[in-house]
Design a protein around this motif. Structure first.
Motif, short mmCIF file in Angstrom:
data_model
loop_
_atom_site.label_atom_id
_atom_site.label_comp_id
_atom_site.label_asym_id
_atom_site.label_seq_id
_atom_site.Cartn_x
_atom_site.Cartn_y
_atom_site.Cartn_z
N GLY A 128 0.78 -1.23 0.00
CA GLY A 128 0.00 0.00 0.00
C GLY A 128 0.81 1.28 0.00
N PHE A 129 2.09 1.21 -0.42
CA PHE A 129 2.88 2.43 -0.44
C PHE A 129 2.29 3.48 -1.39
N ALA A 130 1.89 3.04 -2.57
CA ALA A 130 1.31 3.99 -3.55
C ALA A 130 0.02 4.60 -3.00
N ALA A 131 -0.77 3.78 -2.30
CA ALA A 131 -2.01 4.28 -1.70
C ALA A 131 -1.71 5.31 -0.62
N LEU A 132 -0.64 5.08 0.13
CA LEU A 132 -0.23 6.04 1.17
C LEU A 132 0.16 7.37 0.53
#
Ligand code: C2E
Ligand code: MG
Ligand code: MG
Ligand code: MG
Length: 278
Positions: A128-132
């Motif tokens: 979920g890095f991109a979502a963060l």
């Protein structure tokens, strides 16, 4: 005797290692506390468009205001934070603080085109890095084009998973740059496959570029390579007018270094750059 000697040496080594491990453990808990106590702060260093000589953005560089040791540079704590996993909360704090700063600057009429934030592989690996990143941009009301993420070649080479995260970030519209370019092992074909926008040529190649022919050919080739791949070329560590002149002549797009400005806290950055041209 030789055997004995070796044994003693081993013991000595073992003791050293224990002391070292202990020190790291101590530092680790210190980093944890420092996060809670808000002892970290950010410095901003200008990126300069060599065509217009205007500030095109700011690289965000973290510092630790240690209660006993004073201000510590990232070399003193980043690799430790990476090993312990603390880079994940620290990196998130850096990203959010930088985006909030950019928002505040813009609300105040200081139009910094973008902030560039250094990212470790441990952050990229997290689900979920991109979502963060998307959530932080949204929280701050910033378009994705206002954010650049700097990744080293070693990070980029790491995994297929990392590659997928890069594609997600690219789809968001965030800019990606290869930091310290030239010090790693990326091949041309690999770079071509990566969704990156910028190559930041490492300072070690820029250092004597004005005085000696040695690095001139290498830097020229690196700029040409960037162009061939449709990427922007940025020179790190530009300290003299001679270097800037050479780079401008070779068609390098941007530069960063003490010639234009050292990394400084947000207030000083604003004072220096709110109405400035280089
Ligand atoms: P980097 O991303 O390659 O950042 C550039 C480094 O070169 C900075 O060192 C900057 O102060 C220094 N520099 C800039 N211009 C010049 C110049 O003209 N001459 C010289 N001699 N040096 C110059 P700094 O701030 O000590 O940061 C070192 C490294 O620590 C960074 O290298 C980056 O890899 C890492 N780092 C910094 N902040 C963060 C962060 O928030 N997260 C992560 N993961 N890494 C960070
Ligand atoms: Mg960087
Ligand atoms: Mg760099
Ligand atoms: Mg560097």
């Amino acid at each position: 005797r030789a055997k004995n000697h070796g044994r003693n040496q081993f013991h000595f080594y073992e003791q050293e290692m224990t002391a070292y491990a202990f020190e790291r453990l101590e530092l680790e808990s210190a980093v944890r506390k420092a996060l809670a106590n808000e002892e970290f702060f950010l410095c901003y260093q200008p990126l300069i468009d060599l065509g217009t000589r205007r500030m095109s953005g700011a690289e965000v560089l973290v510092r630790w205001n240690h209660p006993e040791q004073g201000v510590l540079p990232p070399a003193r704590f980043i690799s430790l934070a990476e090993d312990s996993g603390l880079i994940v909360p620290l990196g998130e704090w850096v990203l959010r603080t930088a985006c909030r700063q950019l928002r505040a600057w813009r609300d105040d009429g200081f139009d910094v085109p973008r902030v560039a934030v250094n990212i470790s592989v441990r952050q990229l690996e997290r689900k979920g890095f991109a979502a963060l990143v998307a959530a932080i941009l949204d929280e701050c009301g910033l378009p994705a084009s206002s954010l650049e993420l700097e990744l080293t070649e070693s990070v980029l080479m790491e995994t297929e998973e990392a590659f997928e995260v890069l594609e997600e970030l690219d789809a968001l519209g965030v800019r990606l740059s290869v930091d310290d370019f030239g010090t790693g092992y990326s091949s041309l074909s690999y770079l071509k496959r990566l969704p990156v926008h910028t190559l930041k040529i490492d300072r070690s190649f820029i250092m004597d570029v004005a005085e000696h022919g040695n690095n001139q050919a290498i830097v020229r080739a690196m700029i040409a390579m960037a162009k061939t791949l449709g990427l922007e070329a940025v020179a790190e560590g530009v300290e003299s007018a001679g270097q800037a002149e050479f780079l401008t002549g070779e068609g390098c797009d941007q530069a960063q270094g003490y010639l234009f400005g050292k990394p400084v806290p947000s207030d000083a950055f604003r004072l220096a750059w709110a109405a400035a041209e280089v």
